[in-house]
Design a protein around this motif. Structure first.
Motif: not given
Length: 167
Positions: A16-19, A100-102, A119-120, A138-141
């Protein structure tokens, strides 16, 4: 310094593109947010050896590292001087400037608007080329109440002497 965990874990898909994460950046009490990403996705399913990537755009769990530099290539969402294909990138709001997040990124959010969401995206062209992508990270905030860390110093660094001196 205290750290409070947000109950925000999400998957970011390479297909998917921007989420929109739905996470409103300025709508919490802590001044700092930390994002962490784990896992791998693939930007070339026709050749997984070269297409497997982690959030930093590197080949995970491999003796060899295949980097695909995309600096300056405007087909990629993020194309800054350090841009690699397959990196995890973000932006604030639907039309914000990509950054950039990485695998880990922390940033100060105090003072940000309460209605702007994070957005990611996988750093790969957002068009029909995504048909050869798969996988998700898997992203955690995490909130970080870092108010005490940034206290003003009563000293400054004196370069000629190479030491800290009192103000």
């Amino acid at each position: 310094m205290t750290t409070d965990r947000i109950n925000k874990r999400m998957k970011v898909y390479a297909t998917e593109g921007w989420q929109d994460t739905g996470y409103r950046i300025g709508a919490q009490n802590a001044p700092k947010v930390i994002l962490r990403a784990e896992g791998e996705w693939c930007t070339r399913t026709d050749d997984r050896k070269f297409g497997r990537r982690d959030a930093n755009g590197r080949t995970p769990n491999s003796g060899a590292t295949y980097l695909h530099k995309v600096s300056g290539d405007k087909a990629y969402p993020y194309h800054g001087h350090d841009a690699l294909m397959g990196q995890l990138v973000g932006r604030f709001g639907e039309t914000g400037e990509p950054f950039l997040i990485g695998n880990q990124k922390s940033f100060r959010v105090d003072g940000m608007p309460k209605d702007v969401t994070l957005w990611l995206c996988c750093n790969d062209p957002i068009d029909s080329a995504r048909r050869d992508n798969d996988g998700a990270l898997e992203v955690t905030l995490e909130l970080d109440d870092a108010r005490d860390v940034f206290a003003p110093r009563s000293q400054h660094f004196d370069r000629p002497s190479g030491r800290w001196v009192d103000d």
